[in-house]
Motif scaffolding. Sequence first.
Motif, PDB file in Angstrom:
ATOM      1  N   GLY A 163       0.814  -1.213   0.000  1.00  0.00           N
ATOM      2  CA  GLY A 163       0.000   0.000   0.000  1.00  0.00           C
ATOM      3  C   GLY A 163       0.846   1.261   0.000  1.00  0.00           C
ATOM      4  O   GLY A 163       2.069   1.193   0.137  1.00  0.00           O
TER       5      GLY A 163
ATOM      6  N   ARG B 186      -5.041   9.685   3.043  1.00  0.00           N
ATOM      7  CA  ARG B 186      -4.947   8.610   4.034  1.00  0.00           C
ATOM      8  C   ARG B 186      -4.381   9.131   5.341  1.00  0.00           C
ATOM      9  O   ARG B 186      -4.867   8.774   6.419  1.00  0.00           O
ATOM     10  CB  ARG B 186      -4.057   7.485   3.488  1.00  0.00           C
ATOM     11  CG  ARG B 186      -4.754   6.687   2.413  1.00  0.00           C
ATOM     12  CD  ARG B 186      -3.950   5.495   1.981  1.00  0.00           C
ATOM     13  NE  ARG B 186      -4.861   4.446   1.532  1.00  0.00           N
ATOM     14  CZ  ARG B 186      -4.504   3.186   1.348  1.00  0.00           C
ATOM     15  NH1 ARG B 186      -3.278   2.788   1.593  1.00  0.00           N
ATOM     16  NH2 ARG B 186      -5.401   2.301   0.950  1.00  0.00           N
TER      17      ARG B 186
ATOM     18  N   ARG C 233      -8.318  -4.399   7.487  1.00  0.00           N
ATOM     19  CA  ARG C 233      -7.590  -5.563   6.970  1.00  0.00           C
ATOM     20  C   ARG C 233      -6.235  -5.708   7.665  1.00  0.00           C
ATOM     21  O   ARG C 233      -5.763  -6.815   7.878  1.00  0.00           O
ATOM     22  CB  ARG C 233      -7.428  -5.459   5.456  1.00  0.00           C
ATOM     23  CG  ARG C 233      -8.637  -6.009   4.691  1.00  0.00           C
ATOM     24  CD  ARG C 233      -8.338  -6.083   3.195  1.00  0.00           C
ATOM     25  NE  ARG C 233      -7.778  -4.829   2.698  1.00  0.00           N
ATOM     26  CZ  ARG C 233      -8.474  -3.849   2.111  1.00  0.00           C
ATOM     27  NH1 ARG C 233      -9.753  -3.978   1.909  1.00  0.00           N
ATOM     28  NH2 ARG C 233      -7.886  -2.739   1.712  1.00  0.00           N
TER      29      ARG C 233
ATOM     30  N   ASP D  75     -11.232   0.576   5.598  1.00  0.00           N
ATOM     31  CA  ASP D  75     -11.189  -0.816   5.147  1.00  0.00           C
ATOM     32  C   ASP D  75      -9.777  -1.377   5.196  1.00  0.00           C
ATOM     33  O   ASP D  75      -9.548  -2.493   5.687  1.00  0.00           O
ATOM     34  CB  ASP D  75     -11.674  -0.902   3.694  1.00  0.00           C
ATOM     35  CG  ASP D  75     -13.085  -1.418   3.604  1.00  0.00           C
ATOM     36  OD1 ASP D  75     -13.843  -1.201   4.572  1.00  0.00           O
ATOM     37  OD2 ASP D  75     -13.410  -2.034   2.580  1.00  0.00           O
ATOM     38  N   ALA D  76      -8.840  -0.590   4.674  1.00  0.00           N
ATOM     39  CA  ALA D  76      -7.440  -1.028   4.659  1.00  0.00           C
ATOM     40  C   ALA D  76      -6.935  -1.211   6.085  1.00  0.00           C
ATOM     41  O   ALA D  76      -6.231  -2.176   6.388  1.00  0.00           O
ATOM     42  CB  ALA D  76      -6.584  -0.001   3.908  1.00  0.00           C
TER      43      ALA D  76
ATOM     44  N   SER E  72     -15.834   8.246   0.023  1.00  0.00           N
ATOM     45  CA  SER E  72     -15.424   6.890  -0.367  1.00  0.00           C
ATOM     46  C   SER E  72     -13.968   6.622   0.003  1.00  0.00           C
ATOM     47  O   SER E  72     -13.604   5.487   0.301  1.00  0.00           O
ATOM     48  CB  SER E  72     -15.661   6.656  -1.859  1.00  0.00           C
ATOM     49  OG  SER E  72     -15.001   7.609  -2.632  1.00  0.00           O
ATOM     50  N   THR E  73     -13.159   7.653   0.036  1.00  0.00           N
ATOM     51  CA  THR E  73     -11.768   7.492   0.466  1.00  0.00           C
ATOM     52  C   THR E  73     -11.704   7.137   1.944  1.00  0.00           C
ATOM     53  O   THR E  73     -10.874   6.329   2.364  1.00  0.00           O
ATOM     54  CB  THR E  73     -10.969   8.781   0.182  1.00  0.00           C
ATOM     55  OG1 THR E  73     -10.933   8.982  -1.228  1.00  0.00           O
ATOM     56  CG2 THR E  73      -9.554   8.688   0.709  1.00  0.00           C
TER      57      THR E  73
ATOM     58  N   TYR F 222     -14.029   5.458   3.595  1.00  0.00           N
ATOM     59  CA  TYR F 222     -14.414   4.044   3.665  1.00  0.00           C
ATOM     60  C   TYR F 222     -13.259   3.153   3.237  1.00  0.00           C
ATOM     61  O   TYR F 222     -12.966   2.145   3.874  1.00  0.00           O
ATOM     62  CB  TYR F 222     -15.636   3.774   2.779  1.00  0.00           C
ATOM     63  CG  TYR F 222     -16.949   4.140   3.423  1.00  0.00           C
ATOM     64  CD1 TYR F 222     -17.463   3.386   4.476  1.00  0.00           C
ATOM     65  CD2 TYR F 222     -17.694   5.229   2.974  1.00  0.00           C
ATOM     66  CE1 TYR F 222     -18.676   3.717   5.066  1.00  0.00           C
ATOM     67  CE2 TYR F 222     -18.907   5.565   3.560  1.00  0.00           C
ATOM     68  CZ  TYR F 222     -19.396   4.801   4.602  1.00  0.00           C
ATOM     69  OH  TYR F 222     -20.586   5.122   5.183  1.00  0.00           O
ATOM     70  N   ARG F 223     -12.591   3.530   2.128  1.00  0.00           N
ATOM     71  CA  ARG F 223     -11.512   2.673   1.629  1.00  0.00           C
ATOM     72  C   ARG F 223     -10.321   2.657   2.577  1.00  0.00           C
ATOM     73  O   ARG F 223      -9.696   1.610   2.785  1.00  0.00           O
ATOM     74  CB  ARG F 223     -11.122   3.109   0.217  1.00  0.00           C
ATOM     75  CG  ARG F 223     -12.200   2.689  -0.801  1.00  0.00           C
ATOM     76  CD  ARG F 223     -11.757   2.841  -2.247  1.00  0.00           C
ATOM     77  NE  ARG F 223     -12.044   4.167  -2.764  1.00  0.00           N
ATOM     78  CZ  ARG F 223     -12.590   4.414  -3.970  1.00  0.00           C
ATOM     79  NH1 ARG F 223     -12.908   3.426  -4.777  1.00  0.00           N
ATOM     80  NH2 ARG F 223     -12.807   5.638  -4.367  1.00  0.00           N
ATOM     81  N   THR F 224     -10.026   3.793   3.175  1.00  0.00           N
ATOM     82  CA  THR F 224      -8.898   3.840   4.108  1.00  0.00           C
ATOM     83  C   THR F 224      -9.211   3.023   5.364  1.00  0.00           C
ATOM     84  O   THR F 224      -8.377   2.238   5.822  1.00  0.00           O
ATOM     85  CB  THR F 224      -8.582   5.297   4.500  1.00  0.00           C
ATOM     86  OG1 THR F 224      -8.297   6.033   3.320  1.00  0.00           O
ATOM     87  CG2 THR F 224      -7.400   5.362   5.450  1.00  0.00           C
TER      88      THR F 224
END
Lengths: 144, 144
Positions: A20, A26, A70, A66-67, A59-60, A62-64
Motif C-alpha cells: 500500500g 490517508r 484488513r 477498510d485497509a 469513499s476514500t 471508507y476505503r482507508t
Amino acid sequence: VTPTADAEERYMAALRGSGGRVTAPRRAVVMAFLASGGHVTAEDLAAAVQAEQPDVALSTVYRTMDALQRAGLVEQLHVGHGPAVYHLAEHHHRHLVCQACGRVIDVSEGDFDELVDLVATRFGFILDARHFALPGWCRSCAEA
Amino acid sequence: VTPTADAEERYMAALRGSGGRVTAPRRAVVMAFLASGGHVTAEDLAAAVQAEQPDVALSTVYRTMDALQRAGLVEQLHVGHGPAVYHLAEHHHRHLVCQACGRVIDVSEGDFDELVDLVATRFGFILDARHFALPGWCRSCAEA
DNA sequence: TTCGATGCAAATAGTTTGCATTCTA
DNA sequence: TAGAATGCAAACTATTTGCATCGAA
C-alpha cells in the motif's frame, strides 16, 4: 514525539505494509481517527478531514478504514440502526448499546468471557459481539 | 376450520381493530406469512404473494407487516447484515444468529432469562435481544 | 361517501463500485 | 513509470414516503 505521532507512524507503516501507499488523504483520515479516540462514523471522519482538505471524498474514508481493518488496527462496530462506528482494535472490548439513548458501554474482554462461557454451555453457541453491539437498556433508561 | 384459518381471522380482526380495513393484498400478505411459519423477509413475502397477485407492491408488504407489528402480532428481527426477518410475536423467543452459516437459533424466553440476569448484575444493563439477534458462531461452524 | 389502503415512482440512508486521472514508491 | 489511491458519479440494498387513485365499511 507525542504518543499520537507514534501511533500515526504505526498506522502509516501498516498501510505501506502489503504494497500500500501513504497519501495525503490517508494521512488525514488516520489523524482524524486518532484524534477522535474511536467510536466515530465514516461521516464524522469525512467531516473532520474535509475541514482541512475539502475535496477528500467519503469513499476514500471508507476505503482507508477498510485497509486499516484488513491490517487489524481498526474494527467496525454496528450499533443498532444507523451507521457503523470505527474503533481502535487494540482496545479489545465488547460493546453494549442502549436502544433508548444510544450510549455505547464498553466491556473488557475478560469481563465479557463469563457471558461467553454461559452462552456456550447453555446453548452451544460462541457469542461474538465484536462486530455487533449487544442491544438493551442502560440503567438510567431502564428506570425511566 | 383449520388452525391456520383461525389464525388468519385473528389477524384480520387485529387489522380491523383500530379503524383499519381488510383488503385482498393484506389478506394475501397474512396468508403468506402464516404459511411461511416465520423468519421471512419482506422480499420473501412479496415473492410469495406476487405468485398469485402479481401487482401487490413491496411497499404494501412493509406497510401490512408494520400494522401487524403495531397490533403486537408480529415482530421484526435484525439478523446481522442484510434484510430484517419477521416472526410470530406469540413465539416469545430470543434469537442467536451464526455469522458463518446464517442459521438462526431460537432460545425460549425462560432459558434466556439466565443470560439477562447475568448481564444485569455484572453490567447494570438490561439485555433486550428481541429486535436484534445475538451474533456468534453455531457449534458446527465454530468447529470448522 | 368517507377516509384508509394501494401501486408506483421517487426519496432516503449507508455503503460500495467503475473509471479516468493523479501521484507514491 | 508501474500500479495503487483518488474524486466523482452512479449503483446498490433495504426501507420509507408522497401522491393520485381505488375500494372497504
